[in-house]
Design a protein around this motif. Structure first.
Motif, PDB file in Angstrom:
ATOM      1  N   VAL A  60     -45.791 -16.645 -44.973  1.00 54.49           N
ATOM      2  CA  VAL A  60     -44.588 -16.403 -44.163  1.00 54.49           C
ATOM      3  C   VAL A  60     -43.777 -15.308 -44.844  1.00 54.49           C
ATOM      4  O   VAL A  60     -43.418 -15.443 -46.013  1.00 54.49           O
ATOM      5  N   PHE A  61     -43.535 -14.228 -44.147  1.00 48.38           N
ATOM      6  CA  PHE A  61     -42.754 -13.151 -44.746  1.00 48.38           C
ATOM      7  C   PHE A  61     -41.973 -12.435 -43.652  1.00 48.38           C
ATOM      8  O   PHE A  61     -42.296 -12.532 -42.466  1.00 48.38           O
ATOM      9  N   CYS A  62     -40.909 -11.741 -44.066  1.00 47.33           N
ATOM     10  CA  CYS A  62     -40.060 -11.025 -43.130  1.00 47.33           C
ATOM     11  C   CYS A  62     -40.131  -9.538 -43.399  1.00 47.33           C
ATOM     12  O   CYS A  62     -40.146  -9.119 -44.557  1.00 47.33           O
ATOM     13  N   ILE A  63     -40.165  -8.774 -42.329  1.00 49.99           N
ATOM     14  CA  ILE A  63     -39.981  -7.335 -42.466  1.00 49.99           C
ATOM     15  C   ILE A  63     -38.615  -7.022 -41.865  1.00 49.99           C
ATOM     16  O   ILE A  63     -38.381  -7.248 -40.678  1.00 49.99           O
ATOM     17  N   ILE A  64     -37.708  -6.541 -42.706  1.00 51.91           N
ATOM     18  CA  ILE A  64     -36.342  -6.268 -42.245  1.00 51.91           C
ATOM     19  C   ILE A  64     -36.340  -4.985 -41.424  1.00 51.91           C
ATOM     20  O   ILE A  64     -36.877  -3.963 -41.850  1.00 51.91           O
ATOM     21  N   THR A  65     -35.775  -5.079 -40.242  1.00 48.69           N
ATOM     22  CA  THR A  65     -35.767  -3.900 -39.370  1.00 48.69           C
ATOM     23  C   THR A  65     -34.381  -3.277 -39.270  1.00 48.69           C
ATOM     24  O   THR A  65     -34.251  -2.125 -38.897  1.00 48.69           O
ATOM     25  N   LYS A  66     -33.340  -4.064 -39.577  1.00 46.43           N
ATOM     26  CA  LYS A  66     -31.979  -3.577 -39.355  1.00 46.43           C
ATOM     27  C   LYS A  66     -31.080  -4.272 -40.364  1.00 46.43           C
ATOM     28  O   LYS A  66     -31.265  -5.458 -40.640  1.00 46.43           O
ATOM     29  N   MET A  67     -30.113  -3.523 -40.932  1.00 50.91           N
ATOM     30  CA  MET A  67     -29.248  -4.129 -41.942  1.00 50.91           C
ATOM     31  C   MET A  67     -27.800  -3.747 -41.696  1.00 50.91           C
ATOM     32  O   MET A  67     -27.512  -2.603 -41.347  1.00 50.91           O
ATOM     33  N   ILE A  68     -26.918  -4.723 -41.855  1.00 48.05           N
ATOM     34  CA  ILE A  68     -25.490  -4.432 -41.849  1.00 48.05           C
ATOM     35  C   ILE A  68     -24.997  -4.731 -43.266  1.00 48.05           C
ATOM     36  O   ILE A  68     -25.013  -5.881 -43.700  1.00 48.05           O
ATOM     37  N   THR A  69     -24.628  -3.692 -43.995  1.00 46.48           N
ATOM     38  CA  THR A  69     -24.251  -3.879 -45.405  1.00 46.48           C
ATOM     39  C   THR A  69     -22.740  -3.824 -45.560  1.00 46.48           C
ATOM     40  O   THR A  69     -22.074  -2.992 -44.947  1.00 46.48           O
ATOM     41  N   THR A  70     -22.212  -4.731 -46.373  1.00 47.21           N
ATOM     42  CA  THR A  70     -20.793  -4.717 -46.734  1.00 47.21           C
ATOM     43  C   THR A  70     -20.744  -4.558 -48.246  1.00 47.21           C
ATOM     44  O   THR A  70     -21.175  -5.450 -48.972  1.00 47.21           O
ATOM     45  N   GLU A  71     -20.284  -3.391 -48.687  1.00 46.92           N
ATOM     46  CA  GLU A  71     -20.365  -3.112 -50.126  1.00 46.92           C
ATOM     47  C   GLU A  71     -19.098  -3.501 -50.860  1.00 46.92           C
ATOM     48  O   GLU A  71     -18.034  -3.666 -50.256  1.00 46.92           O
ATOM     49  N   ASN A  72     -19.206  -3.652 -52.168  1.00 48.19           N
ATOM     50  CA  ASN A  72     -18.070  -3.878 -53.067  1.00 48.19           C
ATOM     51  C   ASN A  72     -17.182  -5.047 -52.655  1.00 48.19           C
ATOM     52  O   ASN A  72     -15.983  -4.898 -52.470  1.00 48.19           O
ATOM     53  N   GLN A  73     -17.773  -6.202 -52.499  1.00 51.56           N
ATOM     54  CA  GLN A  73     -16.972  -7.401 -52.209  1.00 51.56           C
ATOM     55  C   GLN A  73     -16.576  -8.062 -53.518  1.00 51.56           C
ATOM     56  O   GLN A  73     -17.432  -8.315 -54.374  1.00 51.56           O
ATOM     57  N   PHE A  74     -15.278  -8.345 -53.668  1.00 51.54           N
ATOM     58  CA  PHE A  74     -14.762  -9.062 -54.839  1.00 51.54           C
ATOM     59  C   PHE A  74     -14.186 -10.391 -54.371  1.00 51.54           C
ATOM     60  O   PHE A  74     -13.793 -10.527 -53.208  1.00 51.54           O
ATOM     61  N   GLN A  75     -14.075 -11.355 -55.287  1.00 53.02           N
ATOM     62  CA  GLN A  75     -13.382 -12.605 -54.969  1.00 53.02           C
ATOM     63  C   GLN A  75     -11.899 -12.310 -54.809  1.00 53.02           C
ATOM     64  O   GLN A  75     -11.314 -11.585 -55.602  1.00 53.02           O
ATOM     65  N   GLY A  76     -11.261 -12.864 -53.756  1.00 53.53           N
ATOM     66  CA  GLY A  76      -9.832 -12.615 -53.575  1.00 53.53           C
ATOM     67  C   GLY A  76      -9.337 -13.076 -52.229  1.00 53.53           C
ATOM     68  O   GLY A  76      -9.959 -13.923 -51.577  1.00 53.53           O
ATOM     69  N   TYR A  77      -8.210 -12.509 -51.800  1.00 49.62           N
ATOM     70  CA  TYR A  77      -7.590 -12.852 -50.519  1.00 49.62           C
ATOM     71  C   TYR A  77      -7.620 -11.624 -49.623  1.00 49.62           C
ATOM     72  O   TYR A  77      -7.311 -10.520 -50.059  1.00 49.62           O
ATOM     73  N   CYS A  78      -7.988 -11.811 -48.347  1.00 50.37           N
ATOM     74  CA  CYS A  78      -8.016 -10.680 -47.426  1.00 50.37           C
ATOM     75  C   CYS A  78      -8.017 -11.202 -45.990  1.00 50.37           C
ATOM     76  O   CYS A  78      -8.267 -12.387 -45.754  1.00 50.37           O
ATOM     77  N   PRO A  79      -7.709 -10.324 -45.004  1.00 47.23           N
ATOM     78  CA  PRO A  79      -7.698 -10.788 -43.612  1.00 47.23           C
ATOM     79  C   PRO A  79      -9.109 -10.992 -43.072  1.00 47.23           C
ATOM     80  O   PRO A  79     -10.052 -10.343 -43.510  1.00 47.23           O
ATOM     81  N   GLU A  80      -9.247 -11.924 -42.117  1.00 45.16           N
ATOM     82  CA  GLU A  80     -10.498 -12.114 -41.394  1.00 45.16           C
ATOM     83  C   GLU A  80     -10.806 -10.866 -40.585  1.00 45.16           C
ATOM     84  O   GLU A  80      -9.946  -9.989 -40.415  1.00 45.16           O
ATOM     85  N   SER A  81     -12.043 -10.795 -40.026  1.00 39.76           N
ATOM     86  CA  SER A  81     -12.404  -9.578 -39.302  1.00 39.76           C
ATOM     87  C   SER A  81     -12.695  -9.825 -37.826  1.00 39.76           C
ATOM     88  O   SER A  81     -12.919  -8.891 -37.073  1.00 39.76           O
ATOM     89  N   GLU A  82     -12.721 -11.083 -37.408  1.00 38.95           N
ATOM     90  CA  GLU A  82     -13.057 -11.343 -36.001  1.00 38.95           C
ATOM     91  C   GLU A  82     -11.805 -11.487 -35.153  1.00 38.95           C
ATOM     92  O   GLU A  82     -10.774 -11.994 -35.619  1.00 38.95           O
ATOM     93  N   THR A  83     -11.921 -11.086 -33.884  1.00 41.18           N
ATOM     94  CA  THR A  83     -10.740 -11.040 -33.011  1.00 41.18           C
ATOM     95  C   THR A  83     -10.135 -12.419 -32.763  1.00 41.18           C
ATOM     96  O   THR A  83      -8.950 -12.522 -32.448  1.00 41.18           O
ATOM     97  N   LYS A  84     -10.921 -13.486 -32.921  1.00 39.30           N
ATOM     98  CA  LYS A  84     -10.332 -14.803 -32.663  1.00 39.30           C
ATOM     99  C   LYS A  84      -9.310 -15.181 -33.728  1.00 39.30           C
ATOM    100  O   LYS A  84      -8.550 -16.137 -33.562  1.00 39.30           O
ATOM    101  N   TYR A  85      -9.223 -14.394 -34.833  1.00 38.50           N
ATOM    102  CA  TYR A  85      -8.235 -14.668 -35.879  1.00 38.50           C
ATOM    103  C   TYR A  85      -6.987 -13.790 -35.730  1.00 38.50           C
ATOM    104  O   TYR A  85      -6.151 -13.749 -36.614  1.00 38.50           O
ATOM    105  N   ASN A  86      -6.875 -13.042 -34.604  1.00 34.18           N
ATOM    106  CA  ASN A  86      -5.659 -12.254 -34.341  1.00 34.18           C
ATOM    107  C   ASN A  86      -4.428 -13.155 -34.385  1.00 34.18           C
ATOM    108  O   ASN A  86      -4.471 -14.285 -33.892  1.00 34.18           O
ATOM    109  N   CYS A  87      -3.308 -12.648 -34.977  1.00 32.87           N
ATOM    110  CA  CYS A  87      -2.126 -13.487 -35.065  1.00 32.87           C
ATOM    111  C   CYS A  87      -0.874 -12.610 -35.127  1.00 32.87           C
ATOM    112  O   CYS A  87      -0.956 -11.384 -35.339  1.00 32.87           O
ATOM    113  N   THR A  88       0.252 -13.237 -34.899  1.00 29.58           N
ATOM    114  CA  THR A  88       1.527 -12.529 -35.071  1.00 29.58           C
ATOM    115  C   THR A  88       2.403 -13.249 -36.097  1.00 29.58           C
ATOM    116  O   THR A  88       3.221 -12.621 -36.759  1.00 29.58           O
ATOM    117  N   HIS A  89       2.253 -14.576 -36.206  1.00 34.15           N
ATOM    118  CA  HIS A  89       3.020 -15.343 -37.183  1.00 34.15           C
ATOM    119  C   HIS A  89       2.095 -16.265 -37.950  1.00 34.15           C
ATOM    120  O   HIS A  89       0.992 -16.559 -37.483  1.00 34.15           O
TER     121      HIS A  89
END
Ligand SMILES: *[C@@H]1O[C@H](CO)[C@@H](O)[C@H](O)[C@H]1NC(C)=O
Length: 404
Positions: free
Chosen positions: A90-119
């Motif tokens: 059983v093996f995988c051949i990767i055809t497509k990649m979405i890379t997110t570089e330089n991630q550190f432990q910490g606090y930051c905003p979410e990225s999906e629209t369902k987390y939109n907020c005003t308060h």
């Protein structure tokens, strides 16, 4: 009570009644012929009931993928796009990649629209539940100058996996090399998918196809996908699971050359094809690094891949006395089934059925035999010689002759 006991202690003996009727005679012979044909043709010749069968095939599969692709201006080799790297079945051949570089432990905003907020109050509903990329803190923070999102604690910045990228199209031309050894433990028979007829020079240049190169162990990814009746572009974009099946059906009574693998291809995750909720196949992994002052950071990869599962199945048969005898006995016994059918017809549907019933079911009580002294023995003898011959004229009526 006593009559129950006397009823129980009785003996039934078979008395043969010969019925000379064209109708029932033909039915009888045809039914016998059908049963014999079934046993000889289907059970013995087709199902090979004279063999014992080993279905517990033992197998090992090794795989190797070859080819180079270009993705994000980088040349990708096997170590970049195949996972896991051990070359298992059983093996995988990767055809497509979405890379997110330089991630550190910490606090930051979410990225999906369902987390939109005003308060902050918009974000409290996410507390104590897992977020998409980390643990929600319940605060509302700036995503960029105009947009605000709920905050999480975790690897930051959060991945944005909605961006569209195109798959690595060169995968279509990659080749998969499969080495398969099998063993049938009952017969201690081993064989591999490199047949003795395959030469070194042939393997170097051959490509499997279903017509001319049915034993070549090198498969082009594009061909495998096509044989599984899939569209390569869709599969590469969404990911999926393709099964490469190797079947070994061997008749070990025949020569060794006739025990050969047969390859077939199918899409295994057919459900995710129809299902819109989770289409395709993807997974995430990360590569970890350290800064100079010792803090960990990572590159997160969401990979879309075509997974290949090499499935081996098979069975082998060889002549053996025991199943042969058992099945021959079953065959001879089954010929008698014809009698049951003929009896049903004779007793119910033919003209003269009443006469036949009267002849077939005769009660002999033992009271006159007592007075006759040695009558019991004689009676059994006479029953054996008591043949009733029923003749039917063409009009369908029976004549019954009895010889004693
Ligand atoms: C695959 O190889 C063929 C010829 O070998 C070439 O014409 C084709 O462009 C290649 N496909 C991709 C996607 O690179």
């Amino acid at each position: 009570m006593w009559s129950c006991i006397t009823d129980f202690f009785t003996y039934e003996t078979t008395k043969s009644v010969v019925v000379k009727s064209w109708t029932i005679g033909i039915i009888n012979r045809v039914v016998q012929l059908l049963i014999i044909t079934y046993f000889v043709g289907w059970v013995f010749l087709y199902e090979k009931a004279y063999q014992i069968r080993d279905t517990a095939i033992e197998s090992s599969v090794m795989t190797k993928v070859k080819g180079f692709g270009v993705y994000n201006n980088r040349v990708m080799d096997v170590a970049d796009y195949v996972t896991p790297t051990q070359g298992a079945s059983v093996f995988c051949i990767i055809t497509k990649m979405i890379t997110t570089e330089n991630q550190f432990q910490g606090y930051c905003p979410e990225s999906e629209t369902k987390y939109n907020c005003t308060h902050d109050s918009d974000c409290t509903k996410f507390l104590n539940k897992p977020g998409s990329n980390g643990i929600p803190t319940g605060r509302c923070v700036h995503f960029n100058s105009s947009l605000m999102m709920c905050e999480i604690q975790g690897w930051c910045p959060a991945e944005i996996d909605t961006i569209t990228t195109s798959p690595m199209m060169e995968v279509e031309n990659f080749t998969i090399f499969i080495k398969n050894s099998i063993r049938f433990p009952t017969f201690n028979y081993t064989k591999g998918n490199f047949l003795p007829t395959i030469t070194d020079s042939y393997i170097k240049k051959c490509n499997f196809d279903l017509v001319n190169n049915t034993y070549c162990p090198i498969f082009r990814v594009g061909d495998v996908v096509r044989y599984a009746q899939q569209n390569f572009n869709i599969l590469a974009n969404k990911g999926g699971v393709i099964g490469i099946k190797i079947g070994w059906i061997c008749d070990l009574d025949k020569s060794d050359d006739e025990c050969n693998p047969s390859y077939s291809f199918t899409r295994l995750d057919a459900m995710s094809q129809k299902n819109a909720v989770s289409p395709g196949y993807n997974f995430r992994f990360a590569k970890y690094y350290k800064t100079e002052n010792g803090t960990d950071y990572r590159t997160l990869v969401k990979a879309y891949a075509i997974r290949f599962d090499v499935l081996v199945n098979g069975n082998a048969g060889k002549f053996n006395m025991i199943p042969t005898l058992i099945n021959m006995v079953a065959a001879f016994t089954s010929v008698g089934v014809g009698t049951v059918l003929c009896d049903i017809i004779l007793l119910n549907f033919l003209k003269g059925a009443e006469q036949y019933k009267a002849k077939k079911f005769e009660e002999v009580s033992d009271s006159p035999l007592h007075s006759a002294g040695d009558g019991l023995y004689r009676s059994q003898l006479s029953l054996r010689h008591d043949e009733t011959i029923m003749k039917s004229s063409d009009s369908g009526a029976f004549s019954i002759e009895q010889y004693s």
